[in-house]
Design a protein around this motif. Structure first.
Motif, PDB file in Angstrom:
ATOM      1  N   GLY A   1      41.012  34.169  43.878  1.00 50.60           N
ATOM      2  CA  GLY A   1      41.994  33.536  44.756  1.00 50.60           C
ATOM      3  C   GLY A   1      43.431  33.692  44.294  1.00 50.60           C
ATOM      4  N   LEU A   2      43.656  34.261  43.099  1.00 54.33           N
ATOM      5  CA  LEU A   2      45.010  34.455  42.592  1.00 54.33           C
ATOM      6  C   LEU A   2      45.490  35.870  42.794  1.00 54.33           C
ATOM      7  CD1 LEU A   2      44.893  32.442  39.247  1.00 54.33           C
ATOM      8  CD2 LEU A   2      45.740  31.704  41.477  1.00 54.33           C
ATOM      9  N   ASP A   3      44.754  36.631  43.515  1.00 49.53           N
ATOM     10  CA  ASP A   3      45.059  38.038  43.759  1.00 49.53           C
ATOM     11  C   ASP A   3      46.237  38.201  44.672  1.00 49.53           C
ATOM     12  OD1 ASP A   3      44.253  40.471  42.901  1.00 49.53           O
ATOM     13  OD2 ASP A   3      42.584  40.674  44.296  1.00 49.53           O
TER      14      ASP A   3
ATOM     15  N   ILE B   1      42.419  42.424  24.847  1.00 48.95           N
ATOM     16  CA  ILE B   1      43.851  42.601  25.127  1.00 48.95           C
ATOM     17  C   ILE B   1      44.262  44.043  24.834  1.00 48.95           C
ATOM     18  CG2 ILE B   1      46.191  41.861  24.501  1.00 48.95           C
ATOM     19  CD1 ILE B   1      44.519  39.787  26.100  1.00 48.95           C
ATOM     20  N   ALA B   2      43.779  44.610  23.736  1.00 49.06           N
ATOM     21  CA  ALA B   2      44.083  46.006  23.401  1.00 49.06           C
ATOM     22  C   ALA B   2      43.539  46.941  24.470  1.00 49.06           C
ATOM     23  CB  ALA B   2      43.512  46.360  22.036  1.00 49.06           C
ATOM     24  N   LEU B   3      42.364  46.620  24.971  1.00 46.23           N
ATOM     25  CA  LEU B   3      41.751  47.422  26.023  1.00 46.23           C
ATOM     26  C   LEU B   3      42.606  47.395  27.292  1.00 46.23           C
ATOM     27  CD1 LEU B   3      38.714  48.679  26.801  1.00 46.23           C
ATOM     28  CD2 LEU B   3      38.771  46.638  28.181  1.00 46.23           C
ATOM     29  N   ILE B   4      42.994  46.200  27.709  1.00 49.28           N
ATOM     30  CA  ILE B   4      43.816  46.058  28.914  1.00 49.28           C
ATOM     31  C   ILE B   4      45.170  46.730  28.721  1.00 49.28           C
ATOM     32  CG2 ILE B   4      44.973  44.378  30.408  1.00 49.28           C
ATOM     33  CD1 ILE B   4      41.896  44.609  30.705  1.00 49.28           C
ATOM     34  N   SER B   5      45.750  46.572  27.555  1.00 46.89           N
ATOM     35  CA  SER B   5      47.056  47.179  27.267  1.00 46.89           C
ATOM     36  C   SER B   5      47.005  48.693  27.410  1.00 46.89           C
ATOM     37  CB  SER B   5      47.522  46.814  25.862  1.00 46.89           C
ATOM     38  OG  SER B   5      47.777  45.444  25.778  1.00 46.89           O
TER      39      SER B   5
ATOM     40  N   GLY C   1      34.002  39.573  41.223  1.00 49.31           N
ATOM     41  CA  GLY C   1      34.392  40.701  40.381  1.00 49.31           C
ATOM     42  C   GLY C   1      33.696  41.998  40.715  1.00 49.31           C
ATOM     43  N   GLU C   2      33.093  42.098  41.887  1.00 45.19           N
ATOM     44  CA  GLU C   2      32.313  43.279  42.254  1.00 45.19           C
ATOM     45  C   GLU C   2      33.150  44.313  43.006  1.00 45.19           C
ATOM     46  OE1 GLU C   2      28.143  40.803  42.783  1.00 45.19           O
ATOM     47  OE2 GLU C   2      29.107  41.651  44.554  1.00 45.19           O
ATOM     48  N   VAL C   3      32.865  45.579  42.728  1.00 36.28           N
ATOM     49  CA  VAL C   3      33.506  46.715  43.381  1.00 36.28           C
ATOM     50  C   VAL C   3      32.404  47.715  43.730  1.00 36.28           C
ATOM     51  CG1 VAL C   3      35.189  48.579  43.113  1.00 36.28           C
ATOM     52  CG2 VAL C   3      35.593  46.395  41.986  1.00 36.28           C
TER      53      VAL C   3
ATOM     54  N   HIS D   1      41.036  44.706  36.836  1.00 33.05           N
ATOM     55  CA  HIS D   1      41.861  43.681  37.482  1.00 33.05           C
ATOM     56  C   HIS D   1      41.024  42.457  37.848  1.00 33.05           C
ATOM     57  CE1 HIS D   1      44.913  41.880  40.038  1.00 33.05           C
ATOM     58  NE2 HIS D   1      44.006  41.796  40.980  1.00 33.05           N
ATOM     59  N   LEU D   2      39.894  42.678  38.484  1.00 32.18           N
ATOM     60  CA  LEU D   2      39.050  41.566  38.914  1.00 32.18           C
ATOM     61  C   LEU D   2      38.440  40.811  37.735  1.00 32.18           C
ATOM     62  CD1 LEU D   2      37.250  43.165  41.988  1.00 32.18           C
ATOM     63  CD2 LEU D   2      39.029  41.392  42.018  1.00 32.18           C
ATOM     64  N   ALA D   3      38.157  41.534  36.644  1.00 36.18           N
ATOM     65  CA  ALA D   3      37.551  40.887  35.482  1.00 36.18           C
ATOM     66  C   ALA D   3      38.509  39.906  34.804  1.00 36.18           C
ATOM     67  CB  ALA D   3      37.085  41.933  34.479  1.00 36.18           C
ATOM     68  N   PHE D   4      39.814  40.128  34.980  1.00 33.35           N
ATOM     69  CA  PHE D   4      40.795  39.308  34.276  1.00 33.35           C
ATOM     70  C   PHE D   4      41.746  38.558  35.193  1.00 33.35           C
ATOM     71  CE2 PHE D   4      39.377  42.518  31.301  1.00 33.35           C
ATOM     72  CZ  PHE D   4      38.982  41.707  30.258  1.00 33.35           C
TER      73      PHE D   4
END
Length: 107
Positions: free
Chosen positions: A105-107, A41-45, A8-10, A98-101
């Motif tokens: 390997g599903l990227d 979920i509200a944050l991501i939305s 999850g690092e950038v 994106h990486l946090a959620f």
């Protein structure tokens, strides 16, 4: 400095120095509070619907930097030189979320 996207690092250039950013659980909790989001979920939305502001981007980057070990304040980011400017800041914020959620390997 190398970062591990599977963890999850950038990377973010801040005042000419590369920093590791990561949205840890603690960083996400701080982010929820800072953005006054009732749930993750509200944050991501908010970001998925493109209803975010420059201040939201600063908060995500700050949370990521804190998760990576940086001890600065959001106010420190306002005067900092972010390598790549606003476009890079937005890209880093989006990548962190994106990486946090996303499972590795599903990227």
């Amino acid at each position: 400095m190398s970062v591990n996207p599977f963890a999850g690092e950038v990377a973010l250039q801040l005042d000419g120095q590369e920093h590791r950013c990561k949205l840890t659980l603690g960083a996400l909790a701080e982010l929820e509070t800072a953005l006054k989001a009732d749930t993750l979920i509200a944050l991501i939305s908010r970001f998925e619907s493109e209803a975010f502001s420059a201040a939201d981007i600063f908060q995500v980057i700050h949370a990521g930097l804190r998760g990576g070990g940086w001890r600065g304040r959001v106010e420190d980011l306002i005067t900092a030189d972010i390598g790549g400017g606003p476009v890079e800041a937005a890209r880093v914020a989006a990548q962190l979320l994106h990486l946090a959620f996303t499972a590795p390997g599903l990227d």
